[in-house]
Design an enzyme around this catalytic site. Sequence first.
Site, PDB file in Angstrom:
ATOM      1  N   ASP A 336       0.710  -1.216   0.217  1.00 26.51           N
ATOM      2  CA  ASP A 336      -0.010  -0.070  -0.059  1.00 26.51           C
ATOM      3  C   ASP A 336       0.660   1.141  -0.119  1.00 26.51           C
ATOM      4  O   ASP A 336       2.077   1.128   0.482  1.00 26.51           O
ATOM      5  CB  ASP A 336      -1.027   0.036   1.101  1.00 26.51           C
ATOM      6  CG  ASP A 336       0.066  -0.044   2.508  1.00 26.51           C
ATOM      7  OD1 ASP A 336       0.964  -1.029   2.542  1.00 26.51           O
ATOM      8  OD2 ASP A 336      -0.339   0.749   3.531  1.00 26.51           O
ATOM      9  N   GLU A 337       0.217   2.442  -0.490  1.00 28.75           N
ATOM     10  CA  GLU A 337       0.715   3.697  -0.192  1.00 28.75           C
ATOM     11  C   GLU A 337       2.155   3.807  -0.737  1.00 28.75           C
ATOM     12  O   GLU A 337       2.991   4.490   0.006  1.00 28.75           O
ATOM     13  CB  GLU A 337       0.557   4.072   1.062  1.00 28.75           C
ATOM     14  CG  GLU A 337      -0.836   4.424   1.414  1.00 28.75           C
ATOM     15  CD  GLU A 337      -1.176   4.566   2.914  1.00 28.75           C
ATOM     16  OE1 GLU A 337      -2.093   5.344   3.055  1.00 28.75           O
ATOM     17  OE2 GLU A 337      -0.463   4.024   3.637  1.00 28.75           O
TER      18      GLU A 337
HETATM   19  C1  TNX Z   1      -3.820   3.782   5.875  1.00 31.48           C
HETATM   20  S1  TNX Z   1      -4.925   1.265   4.992  1.00 31.48           S
HETATM   21  C2  TNX Z   1      -2.885   2.723   6.094  1.00 31.48           C
HETATM   22  C3  TNX Z   1      -2.028   2.719   7.123  1.00 31.48           C
HETATM   23  C4  TNX Z   1      -2.527   3.669   7.979  1.00 31.48           C
HETATM   24  C5  TNX Z   1      -4.098   3.780   8.066  1.00 31.48           C
HETATM   25  C6  TNX Z   1      -4.637   4.623   9.125  1.00 31.48           C
HETATM   26  C7  TNX Z   1      -3.683   0.858   4.790  1.00 31.48           C
HETATM   27  C8  TNX Z   1      -3.312  -0.323   3.724  1.00 31.48           C
HETATM   28  N1  TNX Z   1      -2.460   1.980   4.755  1.00 31.48           N
HETATM   29  O1  TNX Z   1      -0.629   2.732   6.693  1.00 31.48           O
HETATM   30  O2  TNX Z   1      -1.979   3.212   9.300  1.00 31.48           O
HETATM   31  O3  TNX Z   1      -4.157   4.152   6.934  1.00 31.48           O
HETATM   32  O4  TNX Z   1      -5.896   4.523   9.227  1.00 31.48           O
END
Ligand code: TNX
Length: 523
Positions: A336-337
């Site tokens: 993710d991200e």
């Molecule tokens: C998004 S959900 C993220 C996390 C954070 C979260 C906080 C996701 C796959 N990545 O790194 O902790 O939001 O709500």
Amino acid sequence: MKNQHFNFLLILNFCVCILFFACENKAPATPKDLLKENLIPKPVSVNATGSSFAITSATEIFVNGNEELKRVGEILANELKPATGFDFPIKNTKEVPAAGNFYFSITKNEKLGDEGYQLNITEDLVHLEANAAAGIYRGIQTIKQLLPASIAKGTAQSGPWEIASGTITDYPNYEYRGAMLDVSRHFFGVEDVKTYIDYIASYKMNVLHLHLTDDQGWRIEIKKWPNLTDMGGTTEVGGTKGGFFTQEDYKAIVKYAMDRHIMVVPEIDMPGHTNAALASYAKLNCDGNARDLYTGTEVGFSTLCTRRELTYEFIDDVIMELVAMTPGPYIHIGGDESHQTREDDYIYFINRVQEIVAKHGKQLMGWDDVVAGKLQPNAVAQHWAKEENAKTAVEKNMKIVMSPAKKAYLDMQYDSTSALGLHWAGYIEIDTGYDWDPATYIKGVGKENILGIECPLWTETVTNMEELEYMVFPRLLGYAEIGWSPDSNRSWDEYKIRLGKQKTRFEAMDLNYYASKLVPWSE
Ligand code: TNX
């Protein structure tokens, strides 16, 4: 006059005292109607027969099956012992035991599947049947909920320990019913994780997903890369001391979960969310410079060096050691991200990591972003943000675990007054968390595409078990019910009554739960 007044007060006082003691000593009324019980998750079908079974100090647990079944019996005995004070010896049997006992047996009933059970309660016997030990284990959660709430207390209570008679036939709606715990942002040790396993097990969940690594901390010992924990495990959000699981610790968690028929899915988040690793080893950075340890809460600033072979040697080592401790089929690679990874590099990376996971005999699981890669149909996408990604997963014939942040994130605040939690995906009150259907949530993603549901608890704002309880209870019960109970059986108006009745149970467990105004809490 004065005297009369005094007499009146004396009598009043006397009455209040009598009333007080009468209430204090009042035994719970004998439960006789199984249909009136407030089970969560709601079973598939219940029939009441109007009498009740009583557990006594002479009650034994008879099992007709293997060692695994015996283990389930032992767990039940250990859980019933503190409040009842009874020993519950476990005995093997080939026949139906005498009256007054528990009887667990293995049956062949296709309808029940791997985890379903049939519970037959008469005045004489509590008979639990299933195709496998997992079903017996799910069934004992029902038995515990049928007992008075005081069964959850840690010290001897007065009883009586009675259960309404009848039959329950029950099996899950989805095969994957999980909860995620982020032990990276704030570290939670072995005992806390075991407690969390107990919580999710009580509501018939069967997966614990551990988010083991992130920017703020690396929490799993990798023998070939010791700095990951020696250095990368020392910090957590806010600058407090972190921690990590030794491999022995981790195996103990896996064993504890397995005894409760719960699979642990380990996650190593990459190529982003890797600052702790990048701080531990300079050579993992493209520029060769180790990053500083990080204790903030930003996301999306770190990346592994995706075009360097060493990166894949590193990942191969990590996954090899992890696989050796992972009996389940899945290795979660995060994904993710990864905002600092170029798109073509990201795709290249996911494909390479999928090969490594496959080489070690496991299936890849990742946050929905991973569908950008060339994924095999046996890879699983965990939907959290982009509906497009879930649809792409369907096109690739992949299965999906539903964790939409707007509905299923345990770290979202309940409302604007919540002291803990985030709200980037919105507020999640108890009704919002419960009142949705994974199979209709995204157009084009149907039940046949969905492996199950998972509620993630990210811990940027959650630092200890008391805070964890506040975010988790009571929302966890709703996600457990969505995963287990038939869709046609679910409605918020009916659920909230059953949930409200959990108040005494939560209190007996000494839980720091969120007493939402939307729920009619009652004794
Ligand atoms: C998004 S959900 C993220 C996390 C954070 C979260 C906080 C996701 C796959 N990545 O790194 O902790 O939001 O709500």
